[in-house]
Scaffold this motif. Structure first.
Motif, PDB file in Angstrom:
ATOM      1  N   LEU A   1       0.815  -1.211   0.000  1.00 11.97           N
ATOM      2  CA  LEU A   1       0.000   0.000   0.000  1.00 11.97           C
ATOM      3  C   LEU A   1       0.849   1.261   0.000  1.00 11.97           C
ATOM      4  CD1 LEU A   1      -2.893  -0.886   2.470  1.00 11.97           C
ATOM      5  CD2 LEU A   1      -2.922  -0.908  -0.020  1.00 11.97           C
ATOM      6  N   ARG A   2       2.063   1.179   0.497  1.00  9.53           N
ATOM      7  CA  ARG A   2       2.934   2.345   0.539  1.00  9.53           C
ATOM      8  C   ARG A   2       3.766   2.504  -0.727  1.00  9.53           C
ATOM      9  NH1 ARG A   2       3.892   0.264   5.868  1.00  9.53           N
ATOM     10  NH2 ARG A   2       5.855  -0.639   5.133  1.00  9.53           N
ATOM     11  N   GLY A   3       3.652   1.546  -1.645  1.00  6.53           N
ATOM     12  CA  GLY A   3       4.503   1.552  -2.818  1.00  6.53           C
ATOM     13  C   GLY A   3       4.112   2.598  -3.859  1.00  6.53           C
ATOM     14  N   GLU A   4       5.068   2.950  -4.694  1.00  7.90           N
ATOM     15  CA  GLU A   4       4.844   3.928  -5.755  1.00  7.90           C
ATOM     16  C   GLU A   4       3.838   3.432  -6.784  1.00  7.90           C
ATOM     17  OE1 GLU A   4       4.920   7.281  -8.023  1.00  7.90           O
ATOM     18  OE2 GLU A   4       5.690   6.973  -5.989  1.00  7.90           O
ATOM     19  N   ALA A   5       3.789   2.107  -6.987  1.00 12.08           N
ATOM     20  CA  ALA A   5       2.846   1.561  -7.966  1.00 12.08           C
ATOM     21  C   ALA A   5       1.408   1.907  -7.598  1.00 12.08           C
ATOM     22  CB  ALA A   5       3.022   0.047  -8.072  1.00 12.08           C
ATOM     23  N   VAL A   6       1.065   1.775  -6.318  1.00 18.22           N
ATOM     24  CA  VAL A   6      -0.282   2.131  -5.873  1.00 18.22           C
ATOM     25  C   VAL A   6      -0.524   3.621  -6.072  1.00 18.22           C
ATOM     26  CG1 VAL A   6      -1.792   2.318  -3.857  1.00 18.22           C
ATOM     27  CG2 VAL A   6      -0.509   0.216  -4.259  1.00 18.22           C
ATOM     28  N   GLU A   7       0.475   4.425  -5.787  1.00 18.29           N
ATOM     29  CA  GLU A   7       0.353   5.872  -5.977  1.00 18.29           C
ATOM     30  C   GLU A   7       0.011   6.206  -7.425  1.00 18.29           C
ATOM     31  OE1 GLU A   7       0.202   9.542  -4.272  1.00 18.29           O
ATOM     32  OE2 GLU A   7       1.016   7.825  -3.176  1.00 18.29           O
ATOM     33  N   GLU A   8       0.688   5.575  -8.357  1.00 21.02           N
ATOM     34  CA  GLU A   8       0.440   5.826  -9.779  1.00 21.02           C
ATOM     35  C   GLU A   8      -0.956   5.366 -10.184  1.00 21.02           C
ATOM     36  OE1 GLU A   8       3.455   4.016 -12.099  1.00 21.02           O
ATOM     37  OE2 GLU A   8       5.096   5.147 -11.198  1.00 21.02           O
ATOM     38  N   GLU A   9      -1.361   4.208  -9.674  1.00 24.44           N
ATOM     39  CA  GLU A   9      -2.676   3.684 -10.028  1.00 24.44           C
ATOM     40  C   GLU A   9      -3.802   4.574  -9.496  1.00 24.44           C
ATOM     41  OE1 GLU A   9      -2.417  -0.252  -8.514  1.00 24.44           O
ATOM     42  OE2 GLU A   9      -0.945  -0.871 -10.020  1.00 24.44           O
ATOM     43  N   LEU A  10      -3.622   5.089  -8.297  1.00 21.34           N
ATOM     44  CA  LEU A  10      -4.644   5.963  -7.729  1.00 21.34           C
ATOM     45  C   LEU A  10      -4.716   7.289  -8.489  1.00 21.34           C
ATOM     46  CD1 LEU A  10      -4.282   5.380  -3.874  1.00 21.34           C
ATOM     47  CD2 LEU A  10      -5.758   4.220  -5.529  1.00 21.34           C
ATOM     48  N   ARG A  11      -3.575   7.811  -8.900  1.00 22.94           N
ATOM     49  CA  ARG A  11      -3.585   9.036  -9.706  1.00 22.94           C
ATOM     50  C   ARG A  11      -4.284   8.813 -11.039  1.00 22.94           C
ATOM     51  NH1 ARG A  11       1.899   9.915  -7.778  1.00 22.94           N
ATOM     52  NH2 ARG A  11       2.695   8.929  -9.699  1.00 22.94           N
ATOM     53  N   ALA A  12      -4.129   7.615 -11.598  1.00 18.98           N
ATOM     54  CA  ALA A  12      -4.723   7.317 -12.896  1.00 18.98           C
ATOM     55  C   ALA A  12      -6.242   7.301 -12.851  1.00 18.98           C
ATOM     56  CB  ALA A  12      -4.205   5.970 -13.403  1.00 18.98           C
ATOM     57  N   LEU A  13      -6.826   7.160 -11.673  1.00 22.84           N
ATOM     58  CA  LEU A  13      -8.288   7.170 -11.561  1.00 22.84           C
ATOM     59  C   LEU A  13      -8.883   8.491 -12.021  1.00 22.84           C
ATOM     60  CD1 LEU A  13      -8.724   5.378  -8.124  1.00 22.84           C
ATOM     61  CD2 LEU A  13      -9.477   4.512 -10.341  1.00 22.84           C
ATOM     62  N   ASP A  14      -8.128   9.570 -11.915  1.00 22.90           N
ATOM     63  CA  ASP A  14      -8.641  10.876 -12.350  1.00 22.90           C
ATOM     64  C   ASP A  14      -9.023  10.857 -13.823  1.00 22.90           C
ATOM     65  OD1 ASP A  14      -8.219  11.837  -9.797  1.00 22.90           O
ATOM     66  OD2 ASP A  14      -6.273  12.733 -10.272  1.00 22.90           O
ATOM     67  N   ALA A  15      -8.253  10.119 -14.624  1.00 20.44           N
ATOM     68  CA  ALA A  15      -8.528  10.064 -16.061  1.00 20.44           C
ATOM     69  C   ALA A  15      -9.780   9.262 -16.379  1.00 20.44           C
ATOM     70  CB  ALA A  15      -7.328   9.474 -16.799  1.00 20.44           C
ATOM     71  N   LEU A  16     -10.198   8.383 -15.470  1.00 21.80           N
ATOM     72  CA  LEU A  16     -11.380   7.562 -15.724  1.00 21.80           C
ATOM     73  C   LEU A  16     -12.682   8.310 -15.485  1.00 21.80           C
ATOM     74  CD1 LEU A  16     -10.505   4.036 -14.251  1.00 21.80           C
ATOM     75  CD2 LEU A  16     -10.775   4.663 -16.650  1.00 21.80           C
ATOM     76  N   VAL A  17     -12.633   9.436 -14.812  1.00 25.29           N
ATOM     77  CA  VAL A  17     -13.850  10.164 -14.473  1.00 25.29           C
ATOM     78  C   VAL A  17     -14.604  10.576 -15.733  1.00 25.29           C
ATOM     79  CG1 VAL A  17     -14.772  12.242 -13.384  1.00 25.29           C
ATOM     80  CG2 VAL A  17     -12.903  10.993 -12.295  1.00 25.29           C
TER      81      VAL A  17
END
Length: 396
Positions: A135-151
């Motif tokens: 949960l602390r990894g950079e991969a999760v950070e990137e995936e959560l940021r990518a949710l903005d594009a799905l809106v």
């Protein structure tokens, strides 16, 4: 709770139960390599005392050189495990059914570190460091940021992207799923795809109740929760019941504490991820998202032998969605089925409509078309166990 026992190999199905005694097999590799390595990882992850170290050493020696020992006389579940596998005690770990041997190994590992004891390590999840590190990894950070594009993506496309993200678990990169090119690649890696039927069973505004039986925690649980938010927000479901393990089971299986960790990770994130976390937090308070546990989820038994109270829960759901490889093995039976055997027939016992979302990480597979199977076999790839292929199978 209904008393259940493990069916032995050679019964009326004609498909042999998977054991671990075949050299070079996936099941043997799990017992011979993965389990000893996991003991060492757990040992290194905590400042355990002498008693825990000695117990872990004894377990390692048993699984590599010894025979299967029963639980200690004072253990709270000794009788239950004796009922489920008395015939395996005193024998080789490799000759027991793979599902039983895996499950019993994890029970013994918990016992070695004092999870069920009365001392200071009682209730301390030995796998928690691995889950939280994800949960602390950079991969999760990137995936959560990518949710903005799905809106801004149309609802049906967003639904497909989130379903695939949940399907692929820790191989899911929501940023990549937005692009058509990688999305097509993900679809081509599906050996079976009943996603159209899944959405047909969950029409918008249909007052549906969806039961989701979770698999892994950490990075894999995040996309599951995001998919649940989509089901609720887009009114594919009026209520979602998330079924979790009551205690640690396998190395990363999800418990209530893991859901809380993931929700906090979401709510602390900016943008759409934070909005999703906030909605899920409110859904828990209102009851539209409910978490439940049941001891059967930590049993070495097929779903065909589920107790009546759990059967009743699944029967009341519009659709039960089973996540992950272990749930699939328990759904169809951990056997060497013909890969073209009918998924619908093998799951006919299940109370109500059922869907399996699974990345292939073990030998069990059913429901394939012969042409697709031939293509996979000609490829020469270890497609059954490598996690490079997946499936979405639904029985109405």
């Amino acid at each position: 709770m209904t008393k259940t026992t493990f069916r032995s190999s050679g019964d009326e199905t004609g498909a042999p139960v998977i054991l671990s005694n075949e050299p070079g097999s996936f099941a043997r590799g799990v017992l011979a390599k993965r389990h000893p390595a996991l003991i060492q990882q757990v040992r290194d992850a905590f400042p355990y005392g002498r008693r825990q170290h000695e117990a872990l050493d004894a377990l390692l020696d048993e699984i590599t050189n010894g025979v299967i020992e029963p639980l200690a006389p004072g253990d709270h579940d000794r009788e239950r495990w004796a009922d489920r596998g008395q015939e395996h005690f005193g024998g080789s770990w490799y000759d027991a059914p793979f599902l039983w041997a895996e499950s019993y190994f994890y029970r013994r590992l918990l016992g070695a570190v004092g999870y069920f004891g009365t001392g200071p390590w009682r209730g301390v999840d030995p796998f928690a460091p691995f889950k939280r590190a994800e949960l602390r990894g950079e991969a999760v950070e990137e995936e959560l940021r990518a949710l903005d594009a799905l809106v801004s993506v149309p609802a049906d496309e967003r639904a497909a992207a989130l379903l695939h993200a949940s399907l692929w678990g820790n191989r899911a990169d929501l940023g990549f799923r937005v692009t058509a090119e990688v999305g097509d690649a993900a679809v081509s890696a599906l050996v079976a795809d009943d996603s159209a039927l899944l959405w047909e069973l969950l029409p918008v505004g249909g007052s549906s109740t969806v039961a989701v039986v979770a698999d892994n925690a950490g990075r894999e649980l995040i996309p599951d929760l995001i998919l649940i938010d989509h089901l609720l927000e887009q009114r594919h479901a009026e209520q979602v019941v998330l079924h979790l393990k009551p205690y640690p089971y396998y190395v990363s299986d999800a418990m209530t504490a893991d859901v809380v960790d993931c929700l906090r990770r979401l709510t602390e994130a900016p943008g759409e991820a934070g909005a999703i976390g906030g909605r899920l937090w409110k859904a828990m308070a209102s009851g539209s998202l409910e978490v439940r546990t049941h001891p059967f989820f930590c049993a070495p038994l097929p779903y065909e032998e589920m107790p009546e109270d759990l059967r009743g829960e699944f029967e009341s759901a519009t659709l039960t969605l089973l996540k992950g490889d272990l749930n699939y093995r328990r759904l169809v039976g951990d056997r060497l089925w013909d890969a073209t055997a009918s998924f619908a027939d093998l799951t006919a016992y299940f109370p109500g409509a059922v869907a399996a979302l699974r990345t292939l990480k073990s030998d069990v597979i059913v429901g394939l078309e012969q042409e697709a199977l031939d293509t996979l076999e000609r490829s020469g790839a270890t497609w059954r166990t490598s996690g490079t292929h997946a499936l979405i199978q639904v029985r109405r």
